[in-house]
Design a protein around this motif. Structure first.
Motif, mmCIF file in Angstrom:
data_model
loop_
_atom_site.group_PDB
_atom_site.id
_atom_site.type_symbol
_atom_site.label_atom_id
_atom_site.label_comp_id
_atom_site.label_asym_id
_atom_site.label_seq_id
_atom_site.Cartn_x
_atom_site.Cartn_y
_atom_site.Cartn_z
ATOM 1 N N PHE A 1 -10.200 6.719 6.908
ATOM 2 C CA PHE A 1 -11.367 5.857 6.698
ATOM 3 C C PHE A 1 -11.401 5.568 5.220
ATOM 4 C CE2 PHE A 1 -16.322 6.029 6.653
ATOM 5 C CZ PHE A 1 -16.439 4.881 7.307
ATOM 6 N N ASP B 1 -13.593 14.759 3.737
ATOM 7 C CA ASP B 1 -14.084 13.558 3.012
ATOM 8 C C ASP B 1 -13.409 13.817 1.602
ATOM 9 O OD1 ASP B 1 -15.546 11.415 2.055
ATOM 10 O OD2 ASP B 1 -17.591 12.491 1.705
ATOM 11 N N GLU B 2 -12.543 12.647 1.368
ATOM 12 C CA GLU B 2 -11.877 12.783 0.105
ATOM 13 C C GLU B 2 -11.243 14.046 -0.199
ATOM 14 O OE1 GLU B 2 -11.590 10.042 -1.955
ATOM 15 O OE2 GLU B 2 -13.123 8.559 -1.543
ATOM 16 N N THR C 1 -21.725 7.673 5.656
ATOM 17 C CA THR C 1 -21.406 7.796 7.201
ATOM 18 C C THR C 1 -20.982 9.023 7.599
ATOM 19 O OG1 THR C 1 -20.386 5.426 7.019
ATOM 20 C CG2 THR C 1 -19.748 6.561 8.953
ATOM 21 N N ILE C 2 -20.170 9.687 7.045
ATOM 22 C CA ILE C 2 -19.772 11.151 7.364
ATOM 23 C C ILE C 2 -20.785 11.963 7.694
ATOM 24 C CG2 ILE C 2 -18.264 12.876 6.651
ATOM 25 C CD1 ILE C 2 -16.316 11.180 5.718
ATOM 26 N N SER D 1 -11.079 10.370 4.930
ATOM 27 C CA SER D 1 -11.624 9.473 4.205
ATOM 28 C C SER D 1 -10.918 9.397 2.789
ATOM 29 C CB SER D 1 -13.164 9.565 4.032
ATOM 30 O OG SER D 1 -13.470 10.427 2.770
ATOM 31 N N SER D 2 -10.803 7.997 1.975
ATOM 32 C CA SER D 2 -10.047 8.043 0.942
ATOM 33 C C SER D 2 -10.474 6.806 0.293
ATOM 34 C CB SER D 2 -8.610 8.276 0.913
ATOM 35 O OG SER D 2 -8.187 7.850 -0.029
ATOM 36 N N HIS D 3 -10.342 6.593 -1.085
ATOM 37 C CA HIS D 3 -10.608 5.327 -1.622
ATOM 38 C C HIS D 3 -9.205 4.764 -2.093
ATOM 39 C CE1 HIS D 3 -10.603 8.035 -5.034
ATOM 40 N NE2 HIS D 3 -10.191 7.106 -5.655
ATOM 41 N N LYS E 1 -18.678 5.511 2.566
ATOM 42 C CA LYS E 1 -18.063 6.535 3.419
ATOM 43 C C LYS E 1 -18.801 7.742 3.476
ATOM 44 C CE LYS E 1 -14.408 6.683 0.729
ATOM 45 N NZ LYS E 1 -14.636 5.782 -0.502
ATOM 46 N N THR E 2 -19.217 8.342 2.459
ATOM 47 C CA THR E 2 -20.035 9.520 2.625
ATOM 48 C C THR E 2 -20.950 9.727 3.475
ATOM 49 O OG1 THR E 2 -18.784 10.354 0.495
ATOM 50 C CG2 THR E 2 -20.780 11.592 1.132
#
Lengths: 246, 303
Positions: B36, B157-158, B47-48, B189-191, B44-45
């Protein structure tokens, strides 16, 4: 729920909580100690009156706020809410467990107060034979019941506010006026922070102080029961609906 | 199509007028490592957190394993392990005690704590206060907590935020092994595109709350059609000679063409040389995923 309670006990910062529960009543008793109080049952009652006034007016409501903040603190500190509430546990269970632990600690605090009081008065010369059990018992129980609504209010606030200091500051601001509120026949019965002193002095032996005289106990209990219900349900609904963003 | 482990329909979260998450249709299939991807603040966060039932959507819905969340959250969360944003921990408790808190709630044996500690290689430090852990160890503790209940879906998440390269490598290997060794579906997820590139099988690109791309990561790569750039001394003379070929541009000192089949390339070069144009260099330029990502998010910003 039992598992949740077990978990609450595991998470508690016991050294801190223990210190608060022991030290709060201890300081209250020491400050309220009435030396040179003669002897016999009347001296006990008089001394108990002095002690409860200090304790129930100020220390016990403050204790409720501090303990409510301590019960929520582990979650606020390390992002515990989001982990806890992402688990298959209902939010009402989480909140309910915290409330149970909080009122349990407040019961312990009252017992500590009673014990410290007896020990302290005996230390200054009163006789163990004259301890007014029949008055102290209902008083301690009544004080605990009377503190429940404000415990519920404080848990509401502490569960929402991350800041320990802010919740505490509010608590102090609301506790101090209790001294005046308790003396007013109009406001007294309605003010949550005044309930402990009214209940402890009204049920207990300090009727000499006249604090709760002229007030219907029924009213007091209805206010306490109603206040508890409102604060507990309000806090629970807020907690259940809130977005967990921390 | 495989079973959808995560499915959101028109998922939206508004704060005031701003849509932080905007009509998201997220599809994660069983067995995938779903990357993601989005810049910080892309949504992202949020959403999670909506997937986990921590935040209530403004509109739209979330289904995990085909069950609506938050309505049936209690039944579903038993099958999900999550590390939401920064790792959660009780600083005054040891790593093991932290896991025991969760294990108690999930009614798991102590043995399972040992297992996850071993998986994230925290066994040796399990007795230390979590507050004294390094960031990497806290991150691993968070992953251990996510794995504790033997979930079918792990949401991370990240997970490599703030880790050193060795730590990143380790976590990446761990994530890659999850579907293979434990049959776990992973949503990570990641940026950082490079990171997603190295572990994800599928990818969703989110920007300003909108999903710009979703599909196999190879489809994203396929967008990277190459360009052929031919450096010449006289582009004006060269230009007519490239007639019929997919010419993109004639810039100063070079022709740029869409990808060429080898035959076309040979004919063009021979025509150029025959026409007296000096060919300095023929190069194929493939766009990197980074460029595709920037292009996607650039489009998103304009739209």
């Amino acid at each position: 729920m039992l598992r949740m309670l077990r978990v609450e006990f595991m998470k508690m910062q016991w050294p801190l909580v223990g210190l608060v529960v022991l030290l709060g009543p201890l300081i209250a008793v020491v400050l309220g100690l009435n030396p040179g109080a003669g002897a016999g049952a009347e001296a006990w009652k008089l001394a108990y009156g002095f002690a409860t006034v200090r304790y129930a007016w100020l220390f016990y409501p403050l204790l409720a706020g501090v303990l409510a903040a301590l019960v929520c603190r582990p979650e606020h500190m390390g992002g515990g809410w989001k982990q806890l509430l992402a688990l298959p546990v209902s939010r009402s269970t989480v909140y309910g467990a915290k409330f149970f632990v909080l009122v349990g600690l407040l019961a312990v605090a009252n017992l500590v107060f009673g014990a410290v009081f007896i020990v302290a008065e005996m230390a200054v010369g009163l006789s163990a034979a004259d301890i007014p059990w029949s008055e102290m018992g209902p008083s301690l129980l009544g004080g605990w019941i009377a503190v429940l609504p404000l415990a519920a209010v404080q848990l509401w606030v502490s569960s929402r506010w991350k800041s320990f200091g802010a919740a505490l500051a509010l608590n102090v601001c609301l506790t101090l006026p209790a001294i005046f509120a308790a003396q007013s026949h109009e406001i007294g019965p309605w003010y949550p922070w005044a309930q402990p002193v009214l209940a402890m002095s009204g049920l207990g032996p300090s009727s000499a102080k006249g604090m709760a005289l002229g007030l219907s106990m029924t009213t007091l209990w209805v206010v306490i029961g109603g206040g508890l219900a409102v604060a507990l349900i309000g806090g629970l609904v807020t907690f259940a609906r809130a977005d967990v963003r921390q | 199509m495989n079973e959808l482990v995560v499915r959101t329909t028109g998922l939206t979260k508004r704060y005031g007028k701003r849509a932080v998450v905007d009509r998201l249709d997220l599809h994660v299939e069983r067995g995938q490592i779903y990357g993601f991807l989005g810049l910080n603040g892309a949504g992202k966060t949020t959403t999670i957190r909506m997937l986990m039932g921590l935040i209530h959507p403004s509109s739209g819905s979330v289904e995990l394993f085909g069950r609506p969340v938050p309505a049936e959250r209690m039944a579903v969360m038993r099958r999900v392990g999550a590390l939401v944003e920064s790792p959660s921990y009780y600083a005054h408790l040891s790593g093991r005690e932290n896991l025991r808190v969760i294990a108690t709630l999930l009614d798991l044996p102590e043995k399972r704590i040992d297992e996850v500690l071993a998986i994230v290689r925290l066994t040796a430090d399990a007795g230390r206060r979590a507050g004294d852990y390094s960031l990497g160890m806290k991150q691993r503790l968070g992953i251990a907590a996510a794995l504790l209940g033997s979930p079918e879906l792990v949401v991370l998440d990240e997970p490599t935020n703030g880790l050193d390269p060795a730590g990143i490598h380790e976590i990446r290997d761990l994530i890659r092994s999850m579907p293979r060794e434990h049959g776990i579906t992973v949503l990570v997820s990641s940026h950082l595109l490079a990171e997603i590139d190295q572990m994800a099988t599928s990818v969703g690109v989110i920007h300003s709350g909108r999903l710009l791309f979703q599909g196999p990561i190879d489809d994203l790569r396929a967008r990277s059609r190459g360009h052929v750039r031919i450096e010449v001394d006289r582009p004006d003379v060269a230009l007519p000679l490239a007639g019929g070929l997919p010419l993109v541009a004639a810039e100063a000192g070079a022709l740029v063409l869409d990808s060429l089949v080898p035959g076309d390339a040979a004919r063009l070069v021979s025509a150029l040389v025959g026409g007296g144009v000096a060919v300095y260099r023929v190069e194929e330029r493939k766009r990197t995923l980074e460029e595709i990502f920037l292009e996607l998010t650039g489009e998103g910003a304009v739209a």
